[in-house]
Design a protein around this motif. Structure first.
Motif, PDB file in Angstrom:
ATOM      1  N   GLU A 134       0.959  -1.103   0.026  1.00 48.06           N
ATOM      2  CA  GLU A 134      -0.103   0.124  -0.056  1.00 48.06           C
ATOM      3  C   GLU A 134       0.808   1.319   0.002  1.00 48.06           C
ATOM      4  O   GLU A 134       0.356   2.376  -0.181  1.00 48.06           O
ATOM      5  N   GLN A 135       2.272   1.017   0.326  1.00 41.96           N
ATOM      6  CA  GLN A 135       2.995   2.317   0.360  1.00 41.96           C
ATOM      7  C   GLN A 135       3.983   2.591  -1.153  1.00 41.96           C
ATOM      8  O   GLN A 135       4.604   3.413  -1.202  1.00 41.96           O
ATOM      9  N   THR A 165      -3.518  -0.499   5.988  1.00 44.60           N
ATOM     10  CA  THR A 165      -4.582  -0.890   5.528  1.00 44.60           C
ATOM     11  C   THR A 165      -5.532  -1.060   7.074  1.00 44.60           C
ATOM     12  O   THR A 165      -5.226  -1.555   7.741  1.00 44.60           O
ATOM     13  N   VAL A 170      -6.977   1.659   2.309  1.00 38.15           N
ATOM     14  CA  VAL A 170      -5.950   2.367   2.848  1.00 38.15           C
ATOM     15  C   VAL A 170      -6.083   3.531   3.546  1.00 38.15           C
ATOM     16  O   VAL A 170      -6.797   4.645   3.221  1.00 38.15           O
TER      17      VAL A 170
END
Length: 202
Positions: A134-135, A165, A170
């Motif tokens: 998610e980064q 998350t 997110v």
């Protein structure tokens, strides 16, 4: 009757005084050319010494004027040094110095962790950072915006910030040491800024 042809004699002292006066006027006229006293030269204006501005009290780049760097300052200092997008932040210590550990996505997509000195904003060291899934892309809500929104919701000082998350969304996870006392955890939707969670963390 015979006319009297006698003339009055002028005293010698008066004659000498008149001669001296005429000579003085002639001398003054020769010096000035006008017969008027020569004008006095204007005095130059007084010179006032001024001190150069003292830059010794200016804060370093990224440093707040009030003192050591807060989380927002650390984000700004890291971006100014490296560019890219901040995805996490937390306290640490490197080489005997209290630092902010700031994780970023570099413009080339790689991850880096900068160690930003809390006292003056210098970069103490850096190391590669393995990014979570998610980064790997920039969120709509930036780290600076997440910090501002968290402090608007829970005034105090941001201690940690992490892009992760929560239930498939997110979010920015923000830990705040509250001005009212205690430590709080906030989850902010990284797309909309909505506060998903706000609860005590201790």
């Amino acid at each position: 009757m015979h006319a009297d042809h006698r003339t009055s004699a002028v005293p010698a002292a008066a004659l000498r005084a008149a001669t001296v006066l005429v000579a003085a006027v002639a001398l003054l006229t020769a010096c000035t050319g006008t017969g008027e006293p020569s004008p006095t030269a204007a005095e130059p204006p007084a010179v006032t010494e001024t001190e150069a501005p003292d830059a010794s009290n200016e804060p370093a780049a990224g440093q707040s004027a009030e003192g050591p760097l807060d989380a927002h300052d650390a984000v700004a200092a890291a971006i100014a040094f490296e560019g890219g997008v901040v995805v996490e932040l937390g306290p640490g210590r490197e080489q005997g110095v209290d630092v902010w550990e700031v994780g970023l996505i570099r413009p080339d997509g790689s991850g880096v962790e900068l160690h930003v000195a809390r006292d003056d904003g210098r970069i103490v060291s850096q190391e590669p950072l393995r990014l979570d899934p998610e980064q790997t892309s920039a969120p709509a809500l930036t780290a600076a915006e997440a910090i501002a929104l968290a402090l608007e919701t829970e005034p105090g000082e941001v201690r940690e910030l992490d892009l992760g998350t929560e239930r498939g969304i997110v979010v920015w996870e923000v830990i705040v040491d509250s001005a009212a006392g205690g430590r709080f955890e906030l989850y902010l939707d990284a797309a909309t800024g909505t506060v998903v969670k706000h609860e005590r963390a201790d």
